[in-house]
Design a protein around this motif. Structure first.
Motif, mmCIF file in Angstrom:
data_model
loop_
_atom_site.group_PDB
_atom_site.id
_atom_site.type_symbol
_atom_site.label_atom_id
_atom_site.label_comp_id
_atom_site.label_asym_id
_atom_site.label_seq_id
_atom_site.Cartn_x
_atom_site.Cartn_y
_atom_site.Cartn_z
ATOM 1 N N HIS A 1 0.677 -1.207 -0.076
ATOM 2 C CA HIS A 1 0.026 -0.061 0.064
ATOM 3 C C HIS A 1 0.977 1.233 -0.098
ATOM 4 O O HIS A 1 0.607 2.050 -0.710
ATOM 5 N N LYS B 1 1.197 3.669 -3.071
ATOM 6 C CA LYS B 1 0.666 5.333 -2.953
ATOM 7 C C LYS B 1 1.879 6.134 -3.321
ATOM 8 O O LYS B 1 1.593 7.131 -3.999
ATOM 9 N N GLU C 1 1.806 9.175 -6.466
ATOM 10 C CA GLU C 1 1.862 10.471 -5.858
ATOM 11 C C GLU C 1 3.035 11.270 -6.643
ATOM 12 O O GLU C 1 3.342 12.476 -7.006
#
Lengths: 118, 578
Positions: B226, B230, B234
């Motif tokens: 995770h 992420k 980003e």
């Protein structure tokens, strides 16, 4: 064609450089625009160099040119002045070549280059 | 299902399963291929003889659901460089191998019957060596098509084209993508010729679903997955630039840096750059069809790959990467992206590394065999490789061989391997990596740092050189660690900038292995594995005198910076000298 207050410029979109007008400043620099910044020059083609000639005054910085082009600094990924990776603080001189890349084109191994800063 | 090593002995055409020792259990990818080669291969052996071995190893987390983690490493002694070699590729076979429980495949020996080729077929029930039959001599497009027709859609394929069968030292090893294109290559160093010398045309893997991957700590793995996903989404490079423009976005950037090698490394600036970069590929995806943001394997969130179409909207090639657009484009003075796409397609079909192929063409152009900039003649010339004609064999053996054949002095190689798309006279830090990598000139061997940061211009202070050399080595050790994990090297953009993403990467590895690796281990293990490779090369006869750039770069000034390569030898020696 385009104009920005306080600047004279000429744009090359379709392979032919057209002088729009000339006033003020101590001389001209050439600005190469990439990615979405190409839209600053109407009629620009994706597979041709997209360039503008802009006049500069003594002490003008890259940051000022970016501002005059109505570009937000946070949207800029890379700047090259005369082929040197550069900050926005560098001062410009007639005959300079300036290239500006948008954040969407931020693929660059940053560690490869020193960021030049006057 | 426990993991196992598959040993394929081509002398007697036997296939044997072996247990995985604890030492090997915690290794994967490049760490495992290089450890096995160092342990089992005599460094002085002939790379195309019976005593070399070819090793395939998925990375530590390859086959899991971690993002952008499908890499497969291939290792051997290289017939191009004479050094130890690891090249890795995306595509679908690495994940499928791992999901069948295969920790590594070791191919050794050579078949008694010369010119006869085999395929290794693996399913959850069957592992068998079969005669290649009609696949022999076929290009990779037809090979892949026939295999999917005979063994089912979705089959993973690792294979070689005619260049590998003909033992040319620029032959790469193809891995198929989800659409069965052959364009994902473990390209560098001639590993396709090693596979050809073993009489192995292809490895095919029939496996569906997520398989049976063992997680020592599933919760930790999930957390890490995770965090990393992420970070990748980003970060501007992995979340925006690579999926939008692909790696070819670098064409215009390196051109503005004066570091885009042009016409066989005679300039750092190409006047046709705007016609061959990622912006045009992106535009074509809208006007011609094709695709940007293409994933080379399921689970990739970066999606830097692309599909490039003909003007009439039919499929032409996938992917068209920065290195290929440069080597077959700017380096040859060719500014037609359609011609470059065709040259790339030929490389994918015949089974060639595009960097080396473009460098060999550039050297041939320098010699006057064909003019710089003539895309159509370059296509004719490159088509000779698949025919095995004398000209084709010259080009198919790489840039250094082509230079010798035609008496060219300006040959951009280190340890016989062609330089990629960053000019060392303009980007001096990359020259340190090219010179001191264990693999020959290789941009993926280590991120690098500007020599101005290294402070090595002019005469180096020995103490300072040692310190800076250690920094340069640090980038190589970080890279080898990523190459061991099975993650795509492009995760480095995010993990170097975002601490959470870095921790996420470590968590996924620890979640799979049941260990507690930290950032310190990242560097320590990388350094150990690098030392192992270095030791192999030393035993093969390499010295620090081989860690140099080609001589012409020290006396020919490169426009537009008009610089020579002036990083002192002491600096280069200090990288591995400490």
């Amino acid at each position: 064609m385009m104009t920005f207050e306080g600047f004279n410029l000429r744009g090359m979109a379709m392979g032919e450089l057209v002088l729009i007008s000339k006033w003020g400043g101590i001389g001209l620099i050439t600005v190469f625009l990439y990615g979405k910044f190409r839209d600053k020059v109407p009629g620009s083609a994706i597979d041709r160099e997209c360039l503008l000639e802009m006049s500069v005054d003594d002490g003008d910085t890259i940051g000022l040119i970016i501002e005059k082009l109505d570009i937000m600094q946070k949207d800029v990924a890379h700047i090259f002045l005369n082929y040197q990776y550069s900050t926005v603080n560098r001062k410009l001189h007639p005959g300079d070549r300036l290239a500006i890349f948008p954040i969407e084109m931020s693929v660059l191994y940053r560690q490869y280059f020193v960021k030049h800063d006057d | 299902m426990g993991k196992f090593i598959l040993r394929l002995n081509m002398n007697d055409l036997s296939v044997k399963k072996e247990d995985v020792s604890e030492n090997y259990r915690v290794l994967g990818g490049r760490a495992l291929t290089s450890t096995i080669i160092s342990t089992e291969v005599n460094p002085t052996c002939h790379p195309l003889g019976p005593n070399n071995k070819l090793v395939f190893a998925p990375g530590i987390i390859t086959g899991t659901t971690a993002p952008s983690s499908g890499r497969l490493s291939v290792g051997a002694k290289s017939p191009l460089t004479g050094t130890i070699k690891e090249a890795n590729a995306g595509g679908i076979p690495g994940q499928k191998m791992a999901r069948l429980g295969i920790h590594a495949i070791i191919v050794e020996g050579q078949p008694k019957e010369k010119g006869k080729f085999y395929i290794l077929r693996m399913t959850p029930e069957v592992i068998a060596l079969e005669e290649a039959g009609e696949l022999t001599g076929k290009g990779m497009y037809e090979t892949n098509e026939l295999i999917w027709k005979n063994y089912g859609e979705g089959t993973g394929i690792i294979g070689i084209g005619p260049a590998g069968e003909l033992l040319m030292v620029n032959a790469g090893i193809s891995c198929n993508d989800p659409e069965n294109g052959p364009g994902r290559y473990a390209g560098r160093g001639g590993l396709g010729a090693v596979m050809g010398s073993k009489g192995l045309k292809a490895i095919i893997i029939e496996q569906k679903g997520l398989g049976d991957i063992a997680y020592a700590n599933p919760e930790l793995f999930k957390q890490g997955q995770h965090k990393l996903a992420k970070g990748l989404q980003e970060h501007a490079v992995t979340g925006q630039a690579l999926p939008t423009y692909g790696t070819a976005v670098l064409i215009n950037i390196l051109n503005e840096a004066g570091g885009l090698p042009t016409r066989n490394f005679s300039s750092g600036k190409f006047e046709g750059a705007s016609k061959i970069g990622g912006e045009v590929i992106n535009e074509w995806s809208k006007t011609r069809g094709g695709k940007v943001g293409h994933a080379c394997h399921p689970g990739c969130v970066i999606k830097c790959s692309n599909v490039v179409n003909h003007p009439d909207g039919t499929f032409h090639v996938s992917p068209l990467e920065y290195e290929s657009a440069w080597s077959l484009g700017a380096n040859c003075g060719i500014d037609s992206l359609d011609d470059i796409a065709e040259l790339n397609r030929i490389c994918n079909d015949v089974g060639l590394d595009t960097i080396e192929a473009g460098a060999a063409l550039g050297v041939a152009m320098e010699a006057g065999v064909i003019p710089f900039g003539d895309g159509k003649k370059a296509i004719e010339l490159l088509n000779e490789v698949g025919k095995g004609s004398p000209m084709g064999r010259i080009l198919g053996n790489g840039a250094a061989f082509t230079g010798k054949a035609f008496g060219v002095v300006r040959v951009p190689v280190v340890k016989n391997q062609a330089m990629p798309a960053y000019e060392p006279r303009a980007v001096k830090g990359i020259g340190v990596t090219y010179a001191t990598s264990t693999m020959g000139a290789d941009h993926t061997a280590g991120y690098t740092i500007a020599t101005e940061i290294l402070s090595v211009g002019g005469k180096a202070n020995p103490l300072e050189a040692a310190e800076k050399g250690a920094m340069a080595k640090g980038f190589q050790t970080a890279t080898i660690f990523i190459d061991a994990t099975g993650y795509c090297l492009f995760i480095a953009f995010a993990i170097l900038d975002l601490p959470d993403a870095f921790q996420g990467m470590l968590d996924t590895i620890n979640g799979v292995l049941g260990l507690s690796y930290t950032a310190e281990d990242f560097n320590r293990l990388g350094a150990e594995w690098l030392a192992l490779e270095r030791k192999f090369n030393e035993a093969a006869g390499f010295t620090k005198q081989d860690d140099r750039l080609p001589e012409f770069m020290y006396y020919e000034k490169l426009p537009p910076h008009n610089q020579v390569y002036d990083v002192p030898d002491e600096m280069l020696d200090s990288v591995h000298g400490s």
